[in-house]
Enzyme design. Sequence first.
Site, PDB file in Angstrom:
ATOM      1  N   GLU A 133       0.862  -1.188   0.000  1.00 62.45           N
ATOM      2  CA  GLU A 133       0.000   0.000   0.000  1.00 62.45           C
ATOM      3  C   GLU A 133       0.893   1.231   0.000  1.00 62.45           C
ATOM      4  OE1 GLU A 133      -2.880   0.102   3.187  1.00 62.45           O
ATOM      5  OE2 GLU A 133      -2.788   2.295   3.307  1.00 62.45           O
ATOM      6  N   GLU A 138      -2.714  11.724   3.214  1.00 64.72           N
ATOM      7  CA  GLU A 138      -3.489  11.133   4.308  1.00 64.72           C
ATOM      8  C   GLU A 138      -3.251  11.895   5.601  1.00 64.72           C
ATOM      9  OE1 GLU A 138      -4.448   6.702   6.139  1.00 64.72           O
ATOM     10  OE2 GLU A 138      -2.387   7.167   5.533  1.00 64.72           O
TER      11      GLU A 138
END
Length: 314
Positions: A133, A138
């Site tokens: 990932e 974020e």
Amino acid sequence: MFASHTFFALASLVASALGATYQQTDSHQGSGFLSSFSHQAIADPTHGRVNYVDQATALAQNLTFSSGDHFVIRADHTTVLSPSGPGRNSVRLQSNKQYTTHVTVWNIRHMPQGCATWPALWEVGADWPNQGEIDVLEGVNDQGPNQSTLHTNSGCSMPASRTQTGNSGSNNCDVAATNNAGCGVQANKANSYGPGFNSAGGGWYAMERTNSFIKVWFWSRNDGSVPSDVKNGATSINTDNWGTPYAFFPSQSCNIASHFGAHNIIINLTLCGDWAGAVFGQDGCPGNCVDYVNNNPSAFTNAYFDIQWLKIYG
């Protein structure tokens, strides 16, 4: 023999001159996102207080809409929720195509802000964490700066010292060893996330993935150093001209080819959950995260992405 040697030398010179040059393979803007990405009406894997809706629902409730070069996805901001009912309606999009070696350039005007928000732009393989990932953008609860993170299975780590402008957290990317924290790098610019990002008019994020490294850059809207090929979404780009990334993940202690498979691109907004909910109070947000989401729909008026375009290169 001489001719073949000459040809080889010329070919080597050309390859050297080209450097890290990529050609545009995909361009997403406005309503084009609706055909290149799919709404995922799934249970939130991070246990957020959201209800991810399908495309028909998202369009009907104006949680996804486009106008010209504006593509907006957002959380519901009008409904008071029943504590025993589903979470606040929101959106999670997944690209229909998958990518290995590639570059993404995001031109973003606005990102979700507010207590309880946990927005992300990221890439992930079908077999998590074994195919890895990559989190490009974020954060939670308006707490900047942005953090870019790798999540892998065992055997992937980063050197303590590397050529980047950001600040490293853990250097172990193994989710099992880090309670899913992975190996993150915080950007060195306060306006890379949340209200600071939005008040500056947004900016550009770029991520380059090869088998030798993964790099992430950020330029704010009025940053004079933004490369012209980034700013203009050029059909051809050269990442060697983009300067030092804020996040650099080299392959010296992490075989990128084996830890990262074919990735889909994800755009999502969850609320509370494993990260935003866990640090809700310490981030200065009031009361209980789930109660806050249930009872304060107007708190999510600014909980939206406005994406001008996404360009992908290979």
